[in-house]
Scaffold this active site. Sequence first.
Site, PDB file in Angstrom:
ATOM      1  N   ILE A   1      -5.754  -7.006  21.219  1.00 42.44           N
ATOM      2  CA  ILE A   1      -6.182  -8.063  20.259  1.00 42.44           C
ATOM      3  C   ILE A   1      -4.981  -9.563  20.184  1.00 42.44           C
ATOM      4  CG2 ILE A   1      -7.708  -8.585  18.115  1.00 42.44           C
ATOM      5  CD1 ILE A   1      -9.155  -7.162  19.333  1.00 42.44           C
TER       6      ILE A   1
ATOM      7  N   SER B   1      -6.801   2.683  16.414  1.00 39.48           N
ATOM      8  CA  SER B   1      -5.867   1.455  17.557  1.00 39.48           C
ATOM      9  C   SER B   1      -6.329   2.085  18.522  1.00 39.48           C
ATOM     10  CB  SER B   1      -4.326   1.934  16.776  1.00 39.48           C
ATOM     11  OG  SER B   1      -3.900   0.992  18.426  1.00 39.48           O
TER      12      SER B   1
ATOM     13  N   LYS C   1      -1.858   6.441  14.282  1.00 44.14           N
ATOM     14  CA  LYS C   1      -2.993   6.203  14.270  1.00 44.14           C
ATOM     15  C   LYS C   1      -4.435   7.555  14.608  1.00 44.14           C
ATOM     16  CE  LYS C   1      -2.668   1.720  13.533  1.00 44.14           C
ATOM     17  NZ  LYS C   1      -3.290   1.573  12.268  1.00 44.14           N
TER      18      LYS C   1
ATOM     19  N   VAL D   1       0.763  -1.284   0.113  1.00 44.29           N
ATOM     20  CA  VAL D   1       0.174   0.281   0.215  1.00 44.29           C
ATOM     21  C   VAL D   1       0.634   1.599   0.166  1.00 44.29           C
ATOM     22  CG1 VAL D   1      -1.803  -0.936   0.877  1.00 44.29           C
ATOM     23  CG2 VAL D   1      -0.679  -0.354   2.520  1.00 44.29           C
TER      24      VAL D   1
ATOM     25  N   ASN E   1      -7.072  -1.758   6.573  1.00 44.18           N
ATOM     26  CA  ASN E   1      -6.427  -2.456   7.689  1.00 44.18           C
ATOM     27  C   ASN E   1      -5.021  -2.592   7.490  1.00 44.18           C
ATOM     28  OD1 ASN E   1      -6.239  -4.868   9.754  1.00 44.18           O
ATOM     29  ND2 ASN E   1      -4.889  -6.067   7.887  1.00 44.18           N
TER      30      ASN E   1
ATOM     31  N   ALA F   1       0.821   8.047  17.002  1.00 47.26           N
ATOM     32  CA  ALA F   1       0.873   9.806  16.250  1.00 47.26           C
ATOM     33  C   ALA F   1       0.103   8.791  14.891  1.00 47.26           C
ATOM     34  CB  ALA F   1       2.000  10.118  16.340  1.00 47.26           C
TER      35      ALA F   1
ATOM     36  N   TYR G   1       4.094   4.926  16.724  1.00 52.01           N
ATOM     37  CA  TYR G   1       3.173   4.708  16.089  1.00 52.01           C
ATOM     38  C   TYR G   1       1.658   5.404  16.852  1.00 52.01           C
ATOM     39  CZ  TYR G   1      -0.649   0.591  16.239  1.00 52.01           C
ATOM     40  OH  TYR G   1      -1.721   0.031  15.969  1.00 52.01           O
TER      41      TYR G   1
HETATM   42  N1  LIG Z   1      -3.691  -6.881  17.020  1.00 47.87           N
HETATM   43  C1  LIG Z   1      -3.714  -5.017  17.799  1.00 47.87           C
HETATM   44  O1  LIG Z   1      -4.060  -6.009  18.816  1.00 47.87           O
HETATM   45  C2  LIG Z   1      -4.304  -4.609  17.059  1.00 47.87           C
HETATM   46  C3  LIG Z   1      -4.427  -3.505  18.266  1.00 47.87           C
HETATM   47  C4  LIG Z   1      -4.576  -2.359  17.526  1.00 47.87           C
HETATM   48  C5  LIG Z   1      -4.413  -2.291  16.002  1.00 47.87           C
HETATM   49  N2  LIG Z   1      -4.603  -2.735  15.337  1.00 47.87           N
HETATM   50  C6  LIG Z   1      -4.008  -2.521  13.669  1.00 47.87           C
HETATM   51  O2  LIG Z   1      -4.833  -3.593  13.073  1.00 47.87           O
HETATM   52  C7  LIG Z   1      -4.369  -3.371  11.770  1.00 47.87           C
HETATM   53  C8  LIG Z   1      -4.036  -5.107  11.756  1.00 47.87           C
HETATM   54  O3  LIG Z   1      -3.276  -5.844  13.265  1.00 47.87           O
HETATM   55  P1  LIG Z   1      -2.837  -6.732  12.802  1.00 47.87           P
HETATM   56  O4  LIG Z   1      -2.660  -7.455  14.525  1.00 47.87           O
HETATM   57  O5  LIG Z   1      -3.849  -7.823  11.994  1.00 47.87           O
HETATM   58  O6  LIG Z   1      -1.350  -7.855  12.269  1.00 47.87           O
HETATM   59  P2  LIG Z   1      -0.528  -8.082  11.905  1.00 47.87           P
HETATM   60  O7  LIG Z   1       1.019  -8.003  11.364  1.00 47.87           O
HETATM   61  O8  LIG Z   1      -0.482  -9.941  12.149  1.00 47.87           O
HETATM   62  O9  LIG Z   1      -1.116  -8.904   9.989  1.00 47.87           O
HETATM   63  C9  LIG Z   1      -0.841  -7.612   9.093  1.00 47.87           C
HETATM   64  C10 LIG Z   1      -0.676  -7.325   7.497  1.00 47.87           C
HETATM   65  O10 LIG Z   1      -0.349  -6.405   7.035  1.00 47.87           O
HETATM   66  C11 LIG Z   1       0.453  -6.331   5.918  1.00 47.87           C
HETATM   67  N3  LIG Z   1       0.523  -5.774   5.279  1.00 47.87           N
HETATM   68  C12 LIG Z   1       1.915  -4.663   6.283  1.00 47.87           C
HETATM   69  N4  LIG Z   1       2.656  -4.028   5.574  1.00 47.87           N
HETATM   70  C13 LIG Z   1       2.272  -3.396   4.704  1.00 47.87           C
HETATM   71  C14 LIG Z   1       1.840  -2.900   3.820  1.00 47.87           C
HETATM   72  N5  LIG Z   1       2.305  -1.892   3.354  1.00 47.87           N
HETATM   73  N6  LIG Z   1       1.202  -3.184   2.289  1.00 47.87           N
HETATM   74  C15 LIG Z   1       0.264  -4.680   1.984  1.00 47.87           C
HETATM   75  N7  LIG Z   1       0.230  -4.965   3.331  1.00 47.87           N
HETATM   76  C16 LIG Z   1       0.669  -4.570   4.240  1.00 47.87           C
HETATM   77  C17 LIG Z   1       1.450  -7.488   6.261  1.00 47.87           C
HETATM   78  O11 LIG Z   1       1.856  -8.295   6.069  1.00 47.87           O
HETATM   79  C18 LIG Z   1       0.035  -8.768   7.409  1.00 47.87           C
HETATM   80  O12 LIG Z   1      -0.445  -9.612   6.524  1.00 47.87           O
HETATM   81  C19 LIG Z   1      -2.845  -2.772  11.856  1.00 47.87           C
HETATM   82  O13 LIG Z   1      -2.936  -1.541  11.493  1.00 47.87           O
HETATM   83  C20 LIG Z   1      -3.386  -2.121  13.356  1.00 47.87           C
HETATM   84  O14 LIG Z   1      -2.501  -1.612  13.931  1.00 47.87           O
HETATM   85  C21 LIG Z   1      -3.871  -3.305  15.269  1.00 47.87           C
END
Ligand SMILES: NC(=O)c1ccc[n+]([C@@H]2O[C@H](COP(=O)([O-])OP(=O)(O)OC[C@H]3O[C@@H](n4cnc5c(N)ncnc54)[C@H](O)[C@@H]3O)[C@@H](O)[C@H]2O)c1
Length: 239
Positions: free
Chosen positions: A174, A128, A145, A54, A76, A143, A141
Site C-alpha cells: 500500500i 500485514s 505481525k 501507544v 493501526n 514476527a 517485522y
Molecule cells: N503501508 C503498507 O504497505 C502496509 C503494509 C502492511 C501493513 N501496514 C501496517 O499498517 C499500519 C499503518 O501503516 P502506514 O503505512 O500508514 O504507516 P505510516 O508510517 O504512514 O503511518 C504510521 C503512523 O503511526 C504513527 N505512530 C508510529 N508509532 C506510534 C506510536 N508509538 N504511537 C502512536 N502513533 C505512532 C506515526 O506517527 C504515523 O502517523 C502499520 O501498522 C503498518 O505496519 C502497512
Amino acid sequence: MAVAVITGAGQGLGRADALRLAQDGFEVMCLDRNLDAARETAGMCGGTAFRCDVTDRDEVMAVADRIGECFALINNAGIWNFPSILEVTEEQLQSVIEVNIKGIVWCCQAFVPKMRAGGGGSIVNMSSGAAWTNSPNIGIYPATKAAVESLTRTLALELGAANIRTNAIGPGLIVSDGTAANFEGGRAAERAKGVPMGRVGAPADIADVVSFLCSDDSRYVNGQVIYVDGGITAGTMAR
Ligand SMILES: NC(=O)c1ccc[n+]([C@@H]2O[C@H](COP(=O)([O-])OP(=O)(O)OC[C@H]3O[C@@H](n4cnc5c(N)ncnc54)[C@H](O)[C@@H]3O)[C@@H](O)[C@H]2O)c1
C-alpha cells in the site's frame, strides 16, 4: 454518535481510516505520537486530536480518561525496520515489539472497558501480509505481525460474549506516507507485477474494509484476518 478511536491517525492508513469512519458517521478520535499530524487529520474529518504514544501505558490510559465512550478501536499504529534477524540490534528489536505488540495491549486495556460499558464494539488490528508470506530479509517485522494475528484470535475468544468483535486486516503493498519512498522512480509499476491484480494499493483500499469491520454488516465476523492485498497472499504467480 458512536465513537471510533484510531491510533497512528496522523498519516497513511490511519488518516484514511479516520476520514472513512467520519464519513460513516462516527465521532473520530485521532491518536498519534505526532500531535501536529493528528491535528491535521482531525481537522480534515471533524474529529478530535490527541497526542498519544501507544507504547506509553500511562499516556494511553490518560487519553482514554479524556474520551467518554468507545465503540470502535483501530489499532493501526505500527512501525517497521528490516535488518536481518542475525544483525538486528537490541534497540531496533525493542522498538518494533513495543509499538506493534505492546501498543495493542495497552490500547485494549484502556478502551475495552468502555466497549463493555456501551454493550459492544469492534476492534480492528493492523497486521500485514508479511505476517506469513515468508519473504526473506525483513527481520523481526513479520514476527510482530504474526503476534498481532495471535492477539486478535485470543481477544476474539475472550471478548465475543461481550459483543465485542476483534478482527485484523493484513494490508499488502500500500502506498502510504510511510512507504511512498519504496514506490518512487517506477518502482510502483515494478512491484505491481508481483500482485495478482496488477496494481499496488491505496490507503482507501484498507479504509473501506475497516469501515466494513466497524459496521453492522460484519456483525458475525470475529477472530478473522482479512488480507487486503490484491491477492498476494493467495499464492505465487510463478508458473
Ligand atoms: N503501508 C503498507 O504497505 C502496509 C503494509 C502492511 C501493513 N501496514 C501496517 O499498517 C499500519 C499503518 O501503516 P502506514 O503505512 O500508514 O504507516 P505510516 O508510517 O504512514 O503511518 C504510521 C503512523 O503511526 C504513527 N505512530 C508510529 N508509532 C506510534 C506510536 N508509538 N504511537 C502512536 N502513533 C505512532 C506515526 O506517527 C504515523 O502517523 C502499520 O501498522 C503498518 O505496519 C502497512
